[in-house]
Design an enzyme around this catalytic site. Sequence first.
Site, PDB file in Angstrom:
ATOM      1  N   GLU A 281      -2.083  -9.063 -12.443  1.00 35.01           N
ATOM      2  CA  GLU A 281      -2.697  -8.646 -11.160  1.00 35.01           C
ATOM      3  C   GLU A 281      -3.984  -9.421 -10.921  1.00 35.01           C
ATOM      4  OE1 GLU A 281      -1.161  -6.917  -8.891  1.00 35.01           O
ATOM      5  OE2 GLU A 281       0.482  -6.712 -10.316  1.00 35.01           O
ATOM      6  N   TRP A 284      -2.975 -12.512  -9.482  1.00 33.55           N
ATOM      7  CA  TRP A 284      -2.604 -12.456  -8.047  1.00 33.55           C
ATOM      8  C   TRP A 284      -3.847 -12.722  -7.189  1.00 33.55           C
ATOM      9  CZ3 TRP A 284       1.528 -12.886  -5.157  1.00 33.55           C
ATOM     10  CH2 TRP A 284       2.779 -12.601  -5.700  1.00 33.55           C
ATOM     11  N   TRP A 312       6.460 -10.254  19.005  1.00 31.68           N
ATOM     12  CA  TRP A 312       5.574  -9.110  18.745  1.00 31.68           C
ATOM     13  C   TRP A 312       5.421  -8.259  20.005  1.00 31.68           C
ATOM     14  CZ3 TRP A 312       5.046  -8.789  13.778  1.00 31.68           C
ATOM     15  CH2 TRP A 312       4.885  -9.934  12.993  1.00 31.68           C
ATOM     16  N   ASN A 347      -2.543   0.291  -3.675  1.00 35.95           N
ATOM     17  CA  ASN A 347      -1.771  -0.926  -3.354  1.00 35.95           C
ATOM     18  C   ASN A 347      -0.365  -0.619  -2.829  1.00 35.95           C
ATOM     19  OD1 ASN A 347      -1.259  -3.850  -3.414  1.00 35.95           O
ATOM     20  ND2 ASN A 347       0.214  -3.286  -4.996  1.00 35.95           N
ATOM     21  N   TRP A 365       0.676  -8.963  12.363  1.00 38.11           N
ATOM     22  CA  TRP A 365      -0.012  -8.649  11.106  1.00 38.11           C
ATOM     23  C   TRP A 365      -1.511  -8.903  11.205  1.00 38.11           C
ATOM     24  CZ3 TRP A 365      -2.503 -12.831   8.935  1.00 38.11           C
ATOM     25  CH2 TRP A 365      -2.060 -14.102   9.281  1.00 38.11           C
ATOM     26  N   TRP A 388      -1.325  -9.584   3.567  1.00 40.30           N
ATOM     27  CA  TRP A 388      -0.702  -9.294   4.877  1.00 40.30           C
ATOM     28  C   TRP A 388       0.434 -10.274   5.137  1.00 40.30           C
ATOM     29  CZ3 TRP A 388      -0.597  -5.305   8.136  1.00 40.30           C
ATOM     30  CH2 TRP A 388      -1.547  -4.291   7.948  1.00 40.30           C
TER      31      TRP A 388
HETATM   32  P1  FAD Z   1      -5.617  -2.942 -10.024  1.00 45.54           P
HETATM   33  O1  FAD Z   1      -4.171  -2.614  -9.950  1.00 45.54           O
HETATM   34  O2  FAD Z   1      -6.413  -2.256 -11.059  1.00 45.54           O
HETATM   35  O3  FAD Z   1      -5.693  -4.527 -10.221  1.00 45.54           O
HETATM   36  C1  FAD Z   1      -6.821  -5.161 -10.815  1.00 45.54           C
HETATM   37  C2  FAD Z   1      -7.378  -6.202  -9.872  1.00 45.54           C
HETATM   38  O4  FAD Z   1      -6.400  -7.222  -9.634  1.00 45.54           O
HETATM   39  C3  FAD Z   1      -7.733  -5.666  -8.499  1.00 45.54           C
HETATM   40  O5  FAD Z   1      -9.009  -5.078  -8.500  1.00 45.54           O
HETATM   41  C4  FAD Z   1      -7.660  -6.923  -7.648  1.00 45.54           C
HETATM   42  O6  FAD Z   1      -8.836  -7.688  -7.733  1.00 45.54           O
HETATM   43  C5  FAD Z   1      -6.526  -7.688  -8.291  1.00 45.54           C
HETATM   44  N1  FAD Z   1      -5.279  -7.412  -7.574  1.00 45.54           N
HETATM   45  C6  FAD Z   1      -4.393  -6.426  -7.804  1.00 45.54           C
HETATM   46  N2  FAD Z   1      -3.341  -6.517  -6.964  1.00 45.54           N
HETATM   47  C7  FAD Z   1      -3.578  -7.595  -6.188  1.00 45.54           C
HETATM   48  C8  FAD Z   1      -2.858  -8.214  -5.127  1.00 45.54           C
HETATM   49  N3  FAD Z   1      -1.666  -7.766  -4.713  1.00 45.54           N
HETATM   50  N4  FAD Z   1      -3.408  -9.301  -4.537  1.00 45.54           N
HETATM   51  C9  FAD Z   1      -4.598  -9.792  -4.937  1.00 45.54           C
HETATM   52  N5  FAD Z   1      -5.323  -9.250  -5.947  1.00 45.54           N
HETATM   53  C10 FAD Z   1      -4.814  -8.165  -6.557  1.00 45.54           C
HETATM   54  N6  FAD Z   1      -7.127  -6.600  -2.433  1.00 45.54           N
HETATM   55  C11 FAD Z   1      -8.438  -6.886  -2.278  1.00 45.54           C
HETATM   56  O7  FAD Z   1      -9.159  -7.009  -3.276  1.00 45.54           O
HETATM   57  N7  FAD Z   1      -8.982  -7.043  -1.036  1.00 45.54           N
HETATM   58  C12 FAD Z   1      -8.243  -6.914   0.104  1.00 45.54           C
HETATM   59  O8  FAD Z   1      -8.771  -7.088   1.207  1.00 45.54           O
HETATM   60  C13 FAD Z   1      -6.866  -6.575  -0.036  1.00 45.54           C
HETATM   61  N8  FAD Z   1      -6.096  -6.389   1.060  1.00 45.54           N
HETATM   62  C14 FAD Z   1      -4.767  -6.064   0.902  1.00 45.54           C
HETATM   63  C15 FAD Z   1      -3.969  -5.884   2.037  1.00 45.54           C
HETATM   64  C16 FAD Z   1      -2.628  -5.536   1.911  1.00 45.54           C
HETATM   65  C17 FAD Z   1      -1.761  -5.376   3.143  1.00 45.54           C
HETATM   66  C18 FAD Z   1      -2.073  -5.356   0.627  1.00 45.54           C
HETATM   67  C19 FAD Z   1      -0.615  -4.984   0.466  1.00 45.54           C
HETATM   68  C20 FAD Z   1      -2.845  -5.551  -0.506  1.00 45.54           C
HETATM   69  C21 FAD Z   1      -4.190  -5.908  -0.393  1.00 45.54           C
HETATM   70  N9  FAD Z   1      -5.009  -6.107  -1.531  1.00 45.54           N
HETATM   71  C22 FAD Z   1      -6.331  -6.429  -1.363  1.00 45.54           C
HETATM   72  C23 FAD Z   1      -4.421  -6.145  -2.889  1.00 45.54           C
HETATM   73  C24 FAD Z   1      -4.415  -4.817  -3.658  1.00 45.54           C
HETATM   74  O9  FAD Z   1      -3.914  -3.791  -2.856  1.00 45.54           O
HETATM   75  C25 FAD Z   1      -5.800  -4.410  -4.180  1.00 45.54           C
HETATM   76  O10 FAD Z   1      -6.403  -5.487  -4.849  1.00 45.54           O
HETATM   77  C26 FAD Z   1      -5.676  -3.240  -5.171  1.00 45.54           C
HETATM   78  O11 FAD Z   1      -5.061  -2.143  -4.539  1.00 45.54           O
HETATM   79  C27 FAD Z   1      -7.040  -2.865  -5.672  1.00 45.54           C
HETATM   80  O12 FAD Z   1      -6.972  -1.737  -6.474  1.00 45.54           O
HETATM   81  P2  FAD Z   1      -7.359  -1.796  -8.003  1.00 45.54           P
HETATM   82  O13 FAD Z   1      -8.669  -2.473  -8.167  1.00 45.54           O
HETATM   83  O14 FAD Z   1      -7.232  -0.417  -8.549  1.00 45.54           O
HETATM   84  O15 FAD Z   1      -6.221  -2.731  -8.559  1.00 45.54           O
END
Ligand code: FAD
Length: 488
Positions: A281, A284, A312, A347, A365, A388
Amino acid sequence: MALAPILVWFRQDLRRADHRALTAAVATGRPILPVYILDDAAAGTWKPGAASRWWLHHSLVSLRKDLSDVGAHLVLRRGDTAQQLLSLADETKATTVVCTRAYEPWATQLETSLNKILAGADLELKRYSGALLKEPEAIRTQAGDPFKVYTPYWRALNATGAPAQPLPPPSAIKAVRSKVASDNLADWKLLPTRPDWAGGMRDTWHPGEAGARANLDLFLQDALKGYSDMRNRPDVVGTSRLSPHLHFGEISPHQCWHAAAAKAHADNGRSDKGLEVFHKELVWREFSYNQLIHWPTLPEEPFRAGFAAYPWLKDAKALDAWQRGATGYPIVDAGMRELWHTGWMHNRVRMIAASFLIKHLLIPWQQGEAWFWDTLVDADLASNAASWQWVAGSGADAAPYFRIFNPITQGENFDPDGAYVRRWVPEIASLPNDYLNAPWTAPALILAEAGVKIGKTYPHPIVDHVMARARALAGYESVKAAAADRSA
Ligand code: FAD
């Protein structure tokens, strides 16, 4: 002779520990002036949104205190970054500016222009890495191209070896002697004008380095072990909630990477599924930056150009219902209300809510991205845009377009006891589980017993799922036709 001071220009690196630029500056033995500059004009459209501004305010309060504990005084300035740095160098006789690299297109342009402007004034700009595990330019395919697909990116990143070990925070900082004027943080008006809005964020978060560390420790202690299974469950605290802390650089990805590895190895030996998934993650996040750097229009334009032809809809009423959490689909509404209340959304629910906006309501989007930008405390240009586009199907390594989340079964599968929906949509909390994700299907007697009046206490579904799915797939034909035209 007195040593020339160094300006430590803080940006999205609001921490003391594992701060390469700060550590290098301290190691010179020269006096240091830490500075933060709010330059909304440079960021343009992508200046921080309302929730991010709330976070920034509190994070700066925290950083100011942390720096003053070790002898330095954070100076706040607002306006043009180059002008502010030049004026601070003039006031303090500093000859060097150090900073951590940032990767938003506007931020990299700013670094390029600063390099020239500061050099013209005999002021050296030194940039350090630290926001990402690996410099994204260094991760390329064998042909030297940027990666478009995540899994080979992950493999290539791993092949470059473990990320650097984090650095300890400096125990003392030699401050500049002269008194340097600082803006008053309150004058920046970063806090929302509707104070009631911030209440939920205040109750949920502790911006700053200590808050970041606390969330990391809690995650390692309680959730890392079960992370691979529980990370998709919005009804439990199964993820780290580190995203806003990572975005503002209150903690580095290196600290998260290595602390998780140390904990998992201590508990389980070398192989640990939770650890691997957590590392993936974090990557990602890196992969999102990889996309933003190489395709800087990612926040505005579909990566797959054919998607510009998607038919759209313009539907302000539907957009408003989605934003307010009043679509009639409980899991979507729960997520949107969690977002409004806390500045964060799980997420899994982000994916469901985003898919609903794009594929059920046919709203571009970019409009969902803009709402998230304004309301998420972790709003991050790279992760938001890439995610997105992933959901829309228009991204580099995106979900196939025909994968249309069913908001009813997603709710049933990932919130099996309904605790998440009941928390955020209390007006339907008394419905039995069988009807919780589709309240309009409940018999009249059950609705009456639960005190639910569809259309009065909770909305009718804004759109029919089966019709919406077919309509979305029909719209995709235009994308396919546009793509075929392009390749013909
Ligand atoms: P954890 O599951 O604990 O993951 C650890 C870290 O990994 C996160 O803090 C984050 O930095 C990174 N991470 C995890 N999943 C993703 C992912 N899919 N993409 C990129 N990095 C990831 N994340 C943001 O930080 N900022 C945003 O603006 C953002 N917008 C999003 C918009 C949409 C439509 C979606 C589907 C996802 C988005 N995310 C975004 C990704 C993800 O949802 C969040 O990073 C995550 O929910 C953060 O929660 P956590 O810190 O508990 O994640």
